[in-house]
Structure formats: structure tokens, C-alpha cells
Design a protein around this motif. Structure first.
Motif, PDB file in Angstrom:
ATOM      1  N   LEU A 196       0.837  -1.198   0.000  1.00 28.40           N
ATOM      2  CA  LEU A 196       0.000   0.000   0.000  1.00 28.40           C
ATOM      3  C   LEU A 196       0.870   1.246   0.000  1.00 28.40           C
ATOM      4  CD1 LEU A 196      -2.530  -1.136   2.760  1.00 28.40           C
ATOM      5  CD2 LEU A 196      -2.774  -1.387   0.282  1.00 28.40           C
ATOM      6  N   GLN A 197       0.369   2.283  -0.626  1.00 23.86           N
ATOM      7  CA  GLN A 197       1.059   3.574  -0.622  1.00 23.86           C
ATOM      8  C   GLN A 197       0.347   4.498   0.357  1.00 23.86           C
ATOM      9  OE1 GLN A 197       3.892   4.247  -2.570  1.00 23.86           O
ATOM     10  NE2 GLN A 197       4.049   6.044  -1.235  1.00 23.86           N
ATOM     11  N   THR A 198       1.057   4.973   1.373  1.00 23.71           N
ATOM     12  CA  THR A 198       0.482   5.873   2.369  1.00 23.71           C
ATOM     13  C   THR A 198       1.255   7.188   2.367  1.00 23.71           C
ATOM     14  OG1 THR A 198       1.923   5.174   4.185  1.00 23.71           O
ATOM     15  CG2 THR A 198      -0.048   3.841   3.774  1.00 23.71           C
ATOM     16  N   ASN A 199       0.800   8.115   3.196  1.00 23.08           N
ATOM     17  CA  ASN A 199       1.512   9.395   3.305  1.00 23.08           C
ATOM     18  C   ASN A 199       2.917   9.213   3.851  1.00 23.08           C
ATOM     19  OD1 ASN A 199      -0.736  10.750   2.367  1.00 23.08           O
ATOM     20  ND2 ASN A 199      -1.564  11.121   4.429  1.00 23.08           N
ATOM     21  N   GLN A 200       3.118   8.126   4.590  1.00 26.49           N
ATOM     22  CA  GLN A 200       4.439   7.847   5.162  1.00 26.49           C
ATOM     23  C   GLN A 200       5.308   6.994   4.232  1.00 26.49           C
ATOM     24  OE1 GLN A 200       1.514   7.457   7.102  1.00 26.49           O
ATOM     25  NE2 GLN A 200       1.923   9.562   7.823  1.00 26.49           N
ATOM     26  N   GLY A 201       4.762   6.624   3.070  1.00 29.49           N
ATOM     27  CA  GLY A 201       5.527   5.811   2.129  1.00 29.49           C
ATOM     28  C   GLY A 201       4.857   4.467   1.877  1.00 29.49           C
ATOM     29  N   ARG A 202       5.605   3.540   1.306  1.00 29.76           N
ATOM     30  CA  ARG A 202       5.070   2.219   0.977  1.00 29.76           C
ATOM     31  C   ARG A 202       4.974   1.366   2.239  1.00 29.76           C
ATOM     32  NH1 ARG A 202       5.589   0.602  -4.423  1.00 29.76           N
ATOM     33  NH2 ARG A 202       6.243  -1.496  -3.832  1.00 29.76           N
ATOM     34  N   TYR A 203       3.904   0.577   2.295  1.00 31.43           N
ATOM     35  CA  TYR A 203       3.631  -0.235   3.477  1.00 31.43           C
ATOM     36  C   TYR A 203       3.170  -1.619   3.026  1.00 31.43           C
ATOM     37  CZ  TYR A 203       1.073  -1.997   7.555  1.00 31.43           C
ATOM     38  OH  TYR A 203       0.604  -2.773   8.576  1.00 31.43           O
ATOM     39  N   VAL A 241       8.402 -13.875  11.270  1.00 32.45           N
ATOM     40  CA  VAL A 241       9.703 -14.362  10.812  1.00 32.45           C
ATOM     41  C   VAL A 241      10.533 -13.185  10.313  1.00 32.45           C
ATOM     42  CG1 VAL A 241      10.890 -15.892   9.184  1.00 32.45           C
ATOM     43  CG2 VAL A 241       8.678 -16.575  10.155  1.00 32.45           C
ATOM     44  N   ARG A 242      11.789 -13.160  10.708  1.00 30.90           N
ATOM     45  CA  ARG A 242      12.722 -12.161  10.174  1.00 30.90           C
ATOM     46  C   ARG A 242      13.583 -12.819   9.104  1.00 30.90           C
ATOM     47  NH1 ARG A 242      13.232  -7.331  12.653  1.00 30.90           N
ATOM     48  NH2 ARG A 242      12.172  -7.076  14.671  1.00 30.90           N
ATOM     49  N   TYR A 243      13.571 -12.219   7.930  1.00 31.28           N
ATOM     50  CA  TYR A 243      14.364 -12.734   6.819  1.00 31.28           C
ATOM     51  C   TYR A 243      15.168 -11.579   6.232  1.00 31.28           C
ATOM     52  CZ  TYR A 243      15.538 -14.556   2.205  1.00 31.28           C
ATOM     53  OH  TYR A 243      16.212 -14.933   1.075  1.00 31.28           O
ATOM     54  N   LYS A 244      16.477 -11.644   6.375  1.00 31.18           N
ATOM     55  CA  LYS A 244      17.374 -10.596   5.886  1.00 31.18           C
ATOM     56  C   LYS A 244      16.920  -9.212   6.352  1.00 31.18           C
ATOM     57  CE  LYS A 244      19.059 -13.088   1.829  1.00 31.18           C
ATOM     58  NZ  LYS A 244      19.285 -13.075   0.356  1.00 31.18           N
ATOM     59  N   GLY A 245      16.521  -9.127   7.609  1.00 29.16           N
ATOM     60  CA  GLY A 245      16.137  -7.850   8.187  1.00 29.16           C
ATOM     61  C   GLY A 245      14.700  -7.439   7.952  1.00 29.16           C
ATOM     62  N   THR A 246      13.951  -8.211   7.178  1.00 26.74           N
ATOM     63  CA  THR A 246      12.551  -7.896   6.893  1.00 26.74           C
ATOM     64  C   THR A 246      11.639  -8.761   7.755  1.00 26.74           C
ATOM     65  OG1 THR A 246      13.051  -7.302   4.599  1.00 26.74           O
ATOM     66  CG2 THR A 246      10.766  -7.854   5.111  1.00 26.74           C
ATOM     67  N   VAL A 247      10.616  -8.141   8.335  1.00 31.74           N
ATOM     68  CA  VAL A 247       9.645  -8.874   9.142  1.00 31.74           C
ATOM     69  C   VAL A 247       8.541  -9.397   8.231  1.00 31.74           C
ATOM     70  CG1 VAL A 247       7.928  -8.711  10.980  1.00 31.74           C
ATOM     71  CG2 VAL A 247      10.131  -7.549  11.220  1.00 31.74           C
ATOM     72  N   ILE A 248       8.277 -10.699   8.302  1.00 30.57           N
ATOM     73  CA  ILE A 248       7.255 -11.347   7.480  1.00 30.57           C
ATOM     74  C   ILE A 248       6.268 -12.049   8.404  1.00 30.57           C
ATOM     75  CG2 ILE A 248       6.807 -13.066   5.679  1.00 30.57           C
ATOM     76  CD1 ILE A 248       9.732 -12.634   4.767  1.00 30.57           C
ATOM     77  N   LYS A 249       4.980 -11.858   8.146  1.00 34.72           N
ATOM     78  CA  LYS A 249       3.942 -12.521   8.934  1.00 34.72           C
ATOM     79  C   LYS A 249       3.345 -13.667   8.118  1.00 34.72           C
ATOM     80  CE  LYS A 249       2.633  -8.271  11.378  1.00 34.72           C
ATOM     81  NZ  LYS A 249       1.518  -7.333  11.682  1.00 34.72           N
ATOM     82  N   GLY A 250       3.244 -14.837   8.741  1.00 38.83           N
ATOM     83  CA  GLY A 250       2.675 -15.997   8.065  1.00 38.83           C
ATOM     84  C   GLY A 250       1.878 -16.849   9.033  1.00 38.83           C
TER      85      GLY A 250
END
Length: 318
Positions: A209-216, A266-275
Motif C-alpha cells: 500500500l502507498q500511504t503518506n508515510q511511504g510504501r507499506y 519471521v525475520r528474513y534478511k532484516g525484513t519482518v514477514i507474517k505468516g
């Protein structure tokens, strides 16, 4: 050292009668008896590669002329029976797969994959590490044998891994010499109609999503509208990328036994992923089910997400 190779299905093998010099006596056996002897544990020398001799308890022998498994369960054991991995170990297992895969095939999948519009699919998946574990700080300690399921519809992918694993015998997992105790090939089920599946690694689907704070990045929950549609649309795109079939998939996907406890961060290469893990009902055409079983459901399969297995009832209340 010997490695056990368990053949669970004849559908993915081409065998020819014959014999080969070995420490075990080998004899020719009739073709009609070959398939009676597939579901046995066989002693395979670590340096046998793809031309291994399968020996049966009765002393007969088969030459394994060609192995094209599409899904395997690896049984591993760490030093002194203990394997230590980071709590977030997806990158470790993905690195293990790429390291032992045929270099040309690894380069093709990692750098290009299978395009579908702006997306590129790697078309392989793997499970979580399956075994007895306990947490010790920022690491997990697995005691005893540990299983790992790896699957791919890409020709030669799993066969390449199996051949290399058998040739080395001892793998490096998280900088530890790890014994390969067994390799089990798994047949692809052929269900007709709805079937219940369990997630061996978390299922994730998301939108940006694109928000006022950037991509989310917004991760869908199984309890939300849109979750099932995202899963089925993703499977449809994979089918198009692999086969060129652009027909609408249709089908249905719904949670059956899923709760908040099935959410995984899960953290993968610094990115948080929800599953999400849990039990789900999947109703898609046979070709699509086969792809889901071999490439995974949802997104980020090559990072260790979306690996499924058939769910078997364990009691009257299930």
C-alpha cells in the motif's frame, strides 16, 4: 558411513535390472519384482551419486538408472546429536539449498526464475525444521534427528540436491557439520475434490500500500476477506508462469483449524514477514494441487513459506 535412501513411490523412478560391484552381493531380478522392492530402506554408498545400487534385505539388487524426485524429506543430525540454528533460520536453509544445487540451475532460479508479468517465481519451497527443539536465547537447539522437506516442480531441481547431498554425506548447516541420515522421496498425492492440508511452513500473502508515510506491506490474515482470493490468485500466476496456462483457476481455500497461535513472525534478511500455519481446506484442479504441493502456497515460497502436506485425522474428534 552409509546413508539410507527410502523410496516411497515408483512413479518418479525409472529402474533397470542389473548388478554392480559393491560390498553387498547384487543379483539380477525380474522386472515384475522391481516394484515389490521399492519401499525398503537401502544402503547407498555416499559416493554412489545417481547410479547407486539399491540393496534389499533379501540380497537382491537394482541399479538406480535415473532418479527424478520432485519432493524429498531429508533427515539430518547435528554434531553429537544436537543442531543449533538461529531462531530465524529461513535464510540458513535457503542458503544450504542454493549452495548444494547445481550451479547453473541455481543461477537460473536465483537470478531469473519463471516470469509472470512483473513477477518472477523461484518455484521451490521448504518446510520448517521438524523435530524436538528448545529455545536458548537467540538460537534453537534441536536434539536428535531433524527433518526438512524440500520440493520443486522444476525438472532436475530436487534430483540435483539429492545427488549432491549423497555425494558429500555431511552438510554444513549454520557452520556445523551435519550428518545426512536419510533421504525419503515423497509421492505427489492426487486428490479429487476438496482436501485438507496442513502448513509445514507459514503461509503468507500480502499487498503493498502507498500511504503518506511511504510504501507499506500489509499481510493478510486467514480470518479476513481477501485472504483466500490472494492465495488462489498467486497459485494461478504460478501455473501460468510454469505451463503458460492462463485460464482462470477458480477453486476454493478456507481455514479449518486456525487460531491466533498459528501466527508466525519471521525475520528474513532484516525484513519482518507474517505468516500462518494451521489446517486448511483446498479445492482446486489436479494440476493446480500438484503445483501447490511442489512449489508451495502463497508468496515467498523460496524463503521457506507455504510448504504443505496432506492432513491426516488422528482421532474421532479431529
Amino acid at each position: 558411513m552409509e546413508i539410507r535412501l527410502r523410496i516411497l513411490s515408483d512413479a518418479m523412478l525409472r529402474l533397470e535390472g542389473g548388478h554392480k560391484e559393491s560390498n553387498c552381493a547384487a543379483t539380477k531380478i525380474p522386472i515384475r519384482k522391481m516394484f515389490e522392492r521399492l519401499a525398503v530402506l537401502a544402503a547407498v554408498p555416499p559416493d554412489a551419486g545417481g547410479d547407486a545400487l539399491l540393496t534389499t534385505p533379501a540380497g537382491g539388487g537394482l541399479r538406480l538408472a535415473e532418479v527424478q524426485p520432485l519432493r524429498v524429506r531429508l533427515v539430518l543430525e547435528g554434531p553429537a546429536g544436537v543442531l543449533h540454528v538461529p531462531v530465524h533460520y529461513n535464510e540458513v536453509i535457503q542458503g544450504l539449498i542454493y549452495r548444494y544445487l547445481d550451479p547453473d540451475l541455481a543461477g537460473h532460479i536465483h537470478d531469473g526464475g519463471y516470469p509472470e508479468g512483473p513477477r518472477r517465481f523461484k518455484l521451490f519451497t521448504f518446510s520448517r525444521l521438524l523435530g524436538r527443539w528448545e529455545r536458548a536465547g537467540d538460537r534453537l537447539r534441536f536434539r536428535g534427528p531433524v527433518s526438512l522437506v524440500v520440493a520443486s516442480p522444476v525438472p532436475g531441481f530436487v534430483a540435483s540436491l539429492v545427488s549432491r547431498f549423497l555425494s558429500v554425506g555431511t552438510l554444513q548447516v549454520a557452520d556445523q557439520p551435519t550428518r545426512l541420515l536419510a533421504v525419503e522421496t515423497e509421492a505427489v498425492p492426487q486428490p479429487s475434490g476438496p482436501v485438507r492440508v496442513k502448513l509445514l511452513s507459514p503461509l503468507t500473502v500480502y499487498t503493498t500500500l502507498q500511504t503518506n508515510q511511504g510504501r507499506y506491506t500489509y499481510y493478510f490474515s486467514p480470518f479476513e476477506e481477501g485472504f483466500a482470493a490472494q492465495v488462489l490468485r498467486n497459485l494461478e500466476r504460478k501455473l501460468h508462469a510454469l505451463t503458460g496456462n492462463s485460464q482462470p483457476l477458480g477453486g476454493a481455500f478456507r481455514p479449518v483449524r486456525v487460531s491466533d497461535r498459528n501466527l508466525h513472525i519471521v525475520r528474513y534478511k532484516g525484513t519482518v514477514i507474517k505468516g500462518w500455519t494451521g489446517i486448511y481446506e483446498l479445492d482446486v484442479p489436479p494440476e493446480a494441487f500438484r503445483l501447490a504441493y511442489l512449489a508451495g502456497l502463497g508468496s515467498k515460497n523460496s524463503q521457506g513459506f507455504g510448504c504443505i502436506a496432506l492432513w491426516e485425522r488422528s482421532g474421532p474428534g479431529d
